[in-house]
Design an enzyme around this catalytic site. Structure first.
Site, PDB file in Angstrom:
ATOM      1  N   ARG A 299      -0.350  13.440  -3.232  1.00  0.00           N
ATOM      2  CA  ARG A 299       0.009  12.236  -3.997  1.00  0.00           C
ATOM      3  C   ARG A 299       1.002  12.649  -5.091  1.00  0.00           C
ATOM      4  O   ARG A 299       0.600  13.138  -6.154  1.00  0.00           O
ATOM      5  CB  ARG A 299      -1.229  11.630  -4.655  1.00  0.00           C
ATOM      6  CG  ARG A 299      -2.204  10.966  -3.697  1.00  0.00           C
ATOM      7  CD  ARG A 299      -3.346  10.313  -4.472  1.00  0.00           C
ATOM      8  NE  ARG A 299      -4.112   9.394  -3.672  1.00  0.00           N
ATOM      9  CZ  ARG A 299      -5.272   9.688  -3.067  1.00  0.00           C
ATOM     10  NH1 ARG A 299      -5.791  10.889  -3.177  1.00  0.00           N
ATOM     11  NH2 ARG A 299      -5.915   8.769  -2.368  1.00  0.00           N
ATOM     12  N   ARG A 335       3.702  12.780   0.221  1.00  0.00           N
ATOM     13  CA  ARG A 335       3.925  11.332   0.246  1.00  0.00           C
ATOM     14  C   ARG A 335       4.962  10.984  -0.804  1.00  0.00           C
ATOM     15  O   ARG A 335       4.858  11.429  -1.952  1.00  0.00           O
ATOM     16  CB  ARG A 335       2.609  10.602  -0.044  1.00  0.00           C
ATOM     17  CG  ARG A 335       2.819   9.105  -0.196  1.00  0.00           C
ATOM     18  CD  ARG A 335       1.534   8.377  -0.331  1.00  0.00           C
ATOM     19  NE  ARG A 335       0.979   8.480  -1.673  1.00  0.00           N
ATOM     20  CZ  ARG A 335      -0.200   7.963  -2.005  1.00  0.00           C
ATOM     21  NH1 ARG A 335      -0.943   7.363  -1.093  1.00  0.00           N
ATOM     22  NH2 ARG A 335      -0.647   8.068  -3.230  1.00  0.00           N
ATOM     23  N   GLU A 435      -1.309   1.219   5.903  1.00  0.00           N
ATOM     24  CA  GLU A 435      -2.146   0.714   4.812  1.00  0.00           C
ATOM     25  C   GLU A 435      -2.189  -0.806   4.755  1.00  0.00           C
ATOM     26  O   GLU A 435      -2.875  -1.371   3.906  1.00  0.00           O
ATOM     27  CB  GLU A 435      -1.611   1.214   3.463  1.00  0.00           C
ATOM     28  CG  GLU A 435      -1.540   2.719   3.358  1.00  0.00           C
ATOM     29  CD  GLU A 435      -1.173   3.183   1.978  1.00  0.00           C
ATOM     30  OE1 GLU A 435      -2.067   3.568   1.225  1.00  0.00           O
ATOM     31  OE2 GLU A 435       0.032   3.154   1.645  1.00  0.00           O
ATOM     32  N   ASN A 458      -8.082   3.231   1.832  1.00  0.00           N
ATOM     33  CA  ASN A 458      -8.341   2.622   0.518  1.00  0.00           C
ATOM     34  C   ASN A 458      -7.554   1.325   0.395  1.00  0.00           C
ATOM     35  O   ASN A 458      -8.064   0.302  -0.061  1.00  0.00           O
ATOM     36  CB  ASN A 458      -7.948   3.570  -0.620  1.00  0.00           C
ATOM     37  CG  ASN A 458      -8.559   4.947  -0.453  1.00  0.00           C
ATOM     38  OD1 ASN A 458      -9.554   5.087   0.242  1.00  0.00           O
ATOM     39  ND2 ASN A 458      -7.968   5.961  -1.066  1.00  0.00           N
ATOM     40  N   ARG A 469      -9.298  -3.205  -4.758  1.00  0.00           N
ATOM     41  CA  ARG A 469     -10.024  -1.931  -4.770  1.00  0.00           C
ATOM     42  C   ARG A 469     -10.440  -1.491  -6.165  1.00  0.00           C
ATOM     43  O   ARG A 469     -11.263  -0.590  -6.313  1.00  0.00           O
ATOM     44  CB  ARG A 469      -9.185  -0.829  -4.097  1.00  0.00           C
ATOM     45  CG  ARG A 469      -7.878  -0.556  -4.798  1.00  0.00           C
ATOM     46  CD  ARG A 469      -6.956   0.318  -3.971  1.00  0.00           C
ATOM     47  NE  ARG A 469      -7.132   1.742  -4.242  1.00  0.00           N
ATOM     48  CZ  ARG A 469      -6.346   2.698  -3.757  1.00  0.00           C
ATOM     49  NH1 ARG A 469      -5.342   2.392  -2.942  1.00  0.00           N
ATOM     50  NH2 ARG A 469      -6.550   3.949  -4.053  1.00  0.00           N
ATOM     51  N   CYS A 506      -5.989   9.622   5.629  1.00  0.00           N
ATOM     52  CA  CYS A 506      -6.115  10.312   4.346  1.00  0.00           C
ATOM     53  C   CYS A 506      -6.816   9.444   3.304  1.00  0.00           C
ATOM     54  O   CYS A 506      -6.939   9.839   2.153  1.00  0.00           O
ATOM     55  CB  CYS A 506      -4.749  10.767   3.847  1.00  0.00           C
ATOM     56  SG  CYS A 506      -3.596   9.417   3.662  1.00  0.00           S
TER      57      CYS A 506
END
Ligand code: PEP
Ligand code: MG
Length: 574
Positions: A299, A335, A435, A458, A469, A506
């Site tokens: 990240r 990423r 995502e 997520n 979230r 991930c």
């Protein structure tokens, strides 16, 4: 019972009895001058003391190398270097010759100068090096006084508490008898912290000077090195609670020991890639320590946080290169910047939005800021790809055009590097994160433009079930068992494989042991998770073959509610 909070320096939990180690403060030495006739003699005593200190340090270095490790022994290598540095010891001699200071005073004066210099450095690591100067100076003074280096005798299960522990104090203690270390000052980069992590001894640093009064010699204490909590004179209930925690922790360590160097395999021997998520260079150690086979998610946004300007291409390159090198040729998926949503970066001046998670986030922002944000990052990643096994992915993709446009900027970045003859891995794999439900719906088209997918559960859960979230009030609803989410995961995996690309995960679901049979059965190729979850996942993998797990997928997808799915996953995971 008292609870004191400090900084977690080395994980693990221990209980034991307190023993105080006293830190001798050199600053308190009285300033002494000598008669001019004694100068030569004084210089000679200093030289002898330095030689003795060197002899001792060589022995300690060897002992530490055998008992702890090469890297830790280098602490004393650094001390030896100070003693060989004419700037350091030479100035001490000058102070005797020119100002008639007693040797002890000369040592203290020089030490103080260096301490101030180290304290004023901005780098935390260098700041912590002031302890080395104090430690080595104290050793010279001890030798001047004719004091020998003595080891402290301690009883079994001793919790050593000190204002601070110098490397020499730590080295002289019998590690087999020490249950934990607690210091009033110090940081995660202090030697006590570094040494205790290597020794696997729980430690808390920076607990505050009040601990020196709050705790007495011989008191019973519990040290939770993972949370940074020191519990003084625990009551019976707390003791029982912690006995359970200690047993669980030991079990975890045993698991780690067993699986650390073992390749992740299914029951019938199929090798599965199990990796760890990282946010900075230091996290690589956690992945390797837990037996991770690379990183499925770096990240990079953390690199942009806690500062007041965008990190430039060179700065980013150095970080990515370091990660690639530290990972020792294991794959790292970097990423590209994912900010917006819940991650604000003040210097980017992002406007306030009604629905930030549905707004100017991640790839959308990068494509809008190609020149100052996106391209420098792409170039830094490309350059680093020359130093290890780097792959790259774009987050938060919701449309086909985004991928085409991002890949176009990537081609421009490559051309700019080519123009300057800068090398990079021409075959570097480029993927996208899955995502959003939209990305799953067009996955067959997206798969033709990239080398791999990585599912970010997520966000996929949040965008599929319309559950924020970050909203604690509805956190129960943010779960991976929703049949709709499972269906999308299976669909993404199928579409990747139909198009001959590989697919990983991930998001947190990848490290959730309950989901493992489903993900394995659905055909997931790579699992990347928080490093601490790796050993348990490896263990669980051994219980299944892909064939057996396929039945789990079929059955789970007939279910109607998250609760039903979760119950089923719990039943089969026992
Ligand atoms: C995810 O969304 O699952 C993911 C891995 O990305 P992040 O948590 O950083 O948004
Ligand atoms: Mg995400």
């Amino acid at each position: 019972m008292d609870k004191i909070k400090g900084i977690s320096a080395s994980r693990g939990i221990a209980k034991g009895k307190v023993h105080f180690e006293e830190l001798k403060e050199l600053e308190e030495i009285e300033e002494k001058r000598i008669d001019e006739s004694k100068i030569d003699e004084e210089v000679e005593s200093l030289e002898k003391a330095i030689d003795k200190a060197k002899e001792e340090l060589k022995k300690i270095k060897e002992k530490t190398e055998n008992e702890v490790g090469k890297e830790e022994a280098e602490i004393f290598g650094a001390h030896l270097m100070f003693l060989d540095d004419p700037e350091f010891t030479g100035t001490m001699k000058e102070k005797i010759k020119e100002e008639s200071f007693a040797a002890e005073t000369a040592v203290t004066k020089v030490m103080q100068k260096y301490v101030v210099m180290f304290e004023n450095m901005d780098n935390e690591y260098m700041k912590a090096r002031k302890t080395d100067i104090e430690d080595v100076s104290r050793r010279i003074v001890d030798k001047l006084k004719g004091e020998e280096d003595v080891s402290s005798e301690v009883a079994d299960n001793t919790v050593v508490i000190a204002k601070d522990l110098t490397p020499s104090m730590t080295a002289s203690l019998d590690k087999d008898k020490i249950a934990a270390f607690v210091t009033a000052i110090g940081s995660r980069t202090s030697h006590t912290a570094i040494m205790s992590r290597s020794l696997g001894i729980p430690a808390i640093v920076g607990a505050g000077e009040e601990i020196l009064d709050a705790v007495k010699e011989g008191d019973k204490v519990i040290v939770d090195g993972s949370s940074g909590e020191l519990i003084v004179k625990p009551d019976q209930q707390t003791l029982e609670e912690y006995d359970k925690k200690i047993a669980e922790y030991k079990e975890k360590l045993a698991l780690l020991e067993k699986y650390k160097d073992k390749k992740a395999k299914t029951k019938d021997g199929e090798e599965i890639e199990v990796a760890g998520n990282i946010g900075n260079t230091a996290d690589v150690a956690g992945v390797l320590e837990n037996g991770g086979e690379g990183s499925g998610l770096f990240r990079t946004e953390f690199l942009y946080m806690g500062r007041d300007s965008i990190p430039d291409e060179d700065e980013q390159f150095e970080v990515y290169k370091e990660v690639a090198e530290k990972m020792e040729d294991k794959p790292v998926i970097i990423r590209t910047l994912d900010v917006g949503g819940d991650k604000d970066i003040p210097y980017l001046d992002l406007a306030e939005e009604m629905n930030p998670f549905l707004g100017y986030r991640a790839i959308r922002l990068c494509l809008d800021r190609k020149e100052d944000i996106f391209k420098p990052q792409l170039k830094a990643i490309l350059r680093a790809s020359n130093y290890g096994n780097i792959k790259m992915m774009y987050p938060f993709v919701s449309s086909f055009e985004e991928v085409i446009e991002a890949n176009k900027v990537l081609e421009e970045a490559k051309a700019e590097l080519d123009d300057k003859d800068i090398e990079y891995d021409k075959e570097m794999e480029v993927g996208i994160m899955i995502e959003t439900p939209a990305a799953v719906m067009i996955a067959d088209k997206l798969a033709k433009e990239v080398d791999f997918f990585s599912i970010g559960t997520n966000d996929l859960i949040q965008y599929t079930t319309a559950v924020d979230r970050t909203n604690e009030k509805i956190s129960e609803l943010h779960n991976p068992y929703h049949p709709g989410v499972l269906k999308l995961i299976r669909e993404a995996i199928d579409k990747a494989h139909e198009n001959d690309i590989w697919i990983g995960m991930c998001g947190a679901a990848a490290g959730n042991p309950l989901l493992l049979p489903f993900l394995l059965g659905a055909g997931l190729d790579e699992f990347s998770m928080s490093p601490a979850s790796i050993p348990e996942l490896k263990k669980k993998l051994e219980n299944w073959t892909r064939e057996e797990a396929k039945e789990v997928v079929d059955k789970a997808l007939t279910m109607k509610t998250s609760a039903e799915v979760k119950d089923y996953f719990e039943q089969i995971s026992e």
